[in-house]
Enzyme design. Structure first.
Site, PDB file in Angstrom:
ATOM      1  N   GLY A  43       0.838  -1.197   0.000  1.00 17.78           N
ATOM      2  CA  GLY A  43       0.000   0.000   0.000  1.00 17.78           C
ATOM      3  C   GLY A  43       0.872   1.246   0.000  1.00 17.78           C
ATOM      4  O   GLY A  43       1.484   1.576  -0.998  1.00 17.78           O
ATOM      5  N   SER A 110       6.324  -4.590  -2.169  1.00 10.51           N
ATOM      6  CA  SER A 110       5.940  -3.236  -2.561  1.00 10.51           C
ATOM      7  C   SER A 110       6.221  -2.275  -1.401  1.00 10.51           C
ATOM      8  O   SER A 110       7.363  -2.211  -0.929  1.00 10.51           O
ATOM      9  CB  SER A 110       4.465  -3.235  -2.986  1.00 10.51           C
ATOM     10  OG  SER A 110       4.128  -2.053  -3.671  1.00 10.51           O
ATOM     11  N   TRP A 111       5.209  -1.539  -0.906  1.00  9.43           N
ATOM     12  CA  TRP A 111       5.445  -0.708   0.271  1.00  9.43           C
ATOM     13  C   TRP A 111       5.926  -1.555   1.449  1.00  9.43           C
ATOM     14  O   TRP A 111       6.719  -1.092   2.280  1.00  9.43           O
ATOM     15  CB  TRP A 111       4.174   0.043   0.658  1.00  9.43           C
ATOM     16  CG  TRP A 111       4.186   0.516   2.084  1.00  9.43           C
ATOM     17  CD1 TRP A 111       3.466   0.011   3.133  1.00  9.43           C
ATOM     18  CD2 TRP A 111       4.998   1.569   2.641  1.00  9.43           C
ATOM     19  NE1 TRP A 111       3.778   0.676   4.303  1.00  9.43           N
ATOM     20  CE2 TRP A 111       4.715   1.636   4.025  1.00  9.43           C
ATOM     21  CE3 TRP A 111       5.942   2.448   2.096  1.00  9.43           C
ATOM     22  CZ2 TRP A 111       5.334   2.546   4.876  1.00  9.43           C
ATOM     23  CZ3 TRP A 111       6.570   3.360   2.948  1.00  9.43           C
ATOM     24  CH2 TRP A 111       6.263   3.397   4.315  1.00  9.43           C
ATOM     25  N   ASP A 268       7.318  -5.395 -14.018  1.00  9.52           N
ATOM     26  CA  ASP A 268       6.625  -4.656 -12.961  1.00  9.52           C
ATOM     27  C   ASP A 268       6.443  -3.203 -13.403  1.00  9.52           C
ATOM     28  O   ASP A 268       7.413  -2.486 -13.634  1.00  9.52           O
ATOM     29  CB  ASP A 268       7.454  -4.721 -11.670  1.00  9.52           C
ATOM     30  CG  ASP A 268       6.720  -4.202 -10.455  1.00  9.52           C
ATOM     31  OD1 ASP A 268       5.857  -3.321 -10.609  1.00  9.52           O
ATOM     32  OD2 ASP A 268       7.021  -4.673  -9.339  1.00  9.52           O
ATOM     33  N   HIS A 296       3.762  -6.834 -11.096  1.00  8.44           N
ATOM     34  CA  HIS A 296       3.965  -6.404  -9.717  1.00  8.44           C
ATOM     35  C   HIS A 296       3.305  -7.319  -8.690  1.00  8.44           C
ATOM     36  O   HIS A 296       3.789  -7.443  -7.561  1.00  8.44           O
ATOM     37  CB  HIS A 296       3.421  -4.988  -9.547  1.00  8.44           C
ATOM     38  CG  HIS A 296       3.636  -4.413  -8.181  1.00  8.44           C
ATOM     39  ND1 HIS A 296       4.892  -4.119  -7.700  1.00  8.44           N
ATOM     40  CD2 HIS A 296       2.758  -4.074  -7.197  1.00  8.44           C
ATOM     41  CE1 HIS A 296       4.789  -3.615  -6.479  1.00  8.44           C
ATOM     42  NE2 HIS A 296       3.506  -3.590  -6.149  1.00  8.44           N
TER      43      HIS A 296
END
Length: 322
Positions: A43, A110-111, A268, A296
């Site tokens: 996120g 990711s985050w 990605d 991704h």
């Protein structure tokens, strides 16, 4: 997703008060006496869901997951106050203390990869290993890749990008993209706010997989999830994730000894491959796997397989290292 481990339920779940009015949803799955691993979701604002548990052999791992501030089952939902990278790092350390864990493996995508790196930098002696997917280093070039009209994602998906800009077109003459969205998210009326939330969520979801899902009615299946993802992502990007430019790469000497497995999809479009490569180049004890035919998402078949292989290999390494 046949490469994943079978679906399992938590053996423990609780709400943990961490201060500043925030309470986190925390759960544990797998073997209570297994290798502790903390799953850090993406996120910001994505929440943990259920499928993340399936990246880990439940016989080998004590799987710990939590909804970060403002999302999932954590409270208050959508709260931006006292919601910063520094507070999230403090939350992770509070969870570690609460569960009486000395050292643990950090797993983030990711985050979640950003937060895992920030936590490791802040307390490297407590991290036994890192498994990181879809690397996001929170640099200006990473924000630009994801959101700017001249960025990589916009160039690859110009039609979807125009849909992304639609809710803020009237504001772009006086505000940049992030500020325009942030204004709607924090002070817009309900109709404009929900339109902006859907547009932001659709933009990321459409570009997250190599093979784009066609049925757009199913792209926003959970409004609760879409709200926290859009608003919290925008909040963090507006404030450059509350860290200095290039902070992570400048701090790699603190964590270069930690065994690290880096996994990134070749195609990605959300987080550029260069970030994973640069991270690998700066970490002497790292391995980089570039997944072919993958974007991704963690749940593309070859990425899921690579993640399960990484957790299996890391468990073997950590048990031998003891």
């Amino acid at each position: 997703m046949s490469e994943l481990y079978p679906a399992i339920k938590p053996f423990d779940s609780q709400m943990l008060a961490v201060g500043q009015g925030h309470t986190l949803y925390l759960e544990q799955t797998g073997n209570p006496k297994g290798l502790p691993v903390l799953f850090l979701h993406g996120g910001p604002g994505a929440g943990i869901g259920e499928e993340y548990r399936r990246f880990f052999d439940p016989q080998l791992y004590r799987i710990i997951g939590f909804d970060q501030r403002g999302c999932g089952r954590s409270m208050p939902f959508g709260q931006l106050q006292e919601n910063t990278s520094q507070r999230l790092i403090e939350d992770v350390l509070a969870i570690k203390q609460h569960l009486q864990i000395d050292t643990w493996l950090l797993f983030g995508g990711s985050w979640g990869s950003t937060l895992a790196l920030l936590v490791a930098i802040s307390q490297p002696e407590a991290v036994s290993g890192l498994i990181l997917r879809g690397i996001f280093l929170a640099r200006q070039q990473d924000y630009a890749w994801f959101l700017d009209p001249d960025g990589g994602a916009a160039q690859l998906f110009p039609d979807y990008y125009q849909d992304f800009l639609q809710p803020i077109k009237e504001s772009l003459t006086s505000q940049n993209i992030v500020d325009a969205y942030y204004h709607i998210f924090t002070s817009g009326d309900d109709v404009s706010k929900m339109a902006a939330i859907k547009a932001w969520y659709l933009w990321e979801t459409r570009i997250s997989r190599l093979h784009v899902q066609v049925d757009e009615e199913n792209l926003v299946p959970d409004v609760h999830h879409a709200i926290s993802l859009a608003i919290l992502e925008c909040h963090y990007i507006k404030y450059q994730c509350f860290i200095d430019e290039n902070y992570i790469l400048k701090q790699l000497d603190k964590i270069s000894h930690i065994p690290t497995n880096i996994i990134h999809g070749r195609y990605d479009s959300v987080c550029k491959l260069e970030a994973a490569y640069s991270l690998h180049q700066g970490l002497n004890n790292s391995q980089l796997t570039i997944v072919p035919e993958a974007g991704h998402s963690a749940f593309e078949t070859k990425t899921s397989a690579a993640l399960c292989m990484a957790t299996k290999a890391m468990a073997s390494f950590l048990r031998e290292d003891k």
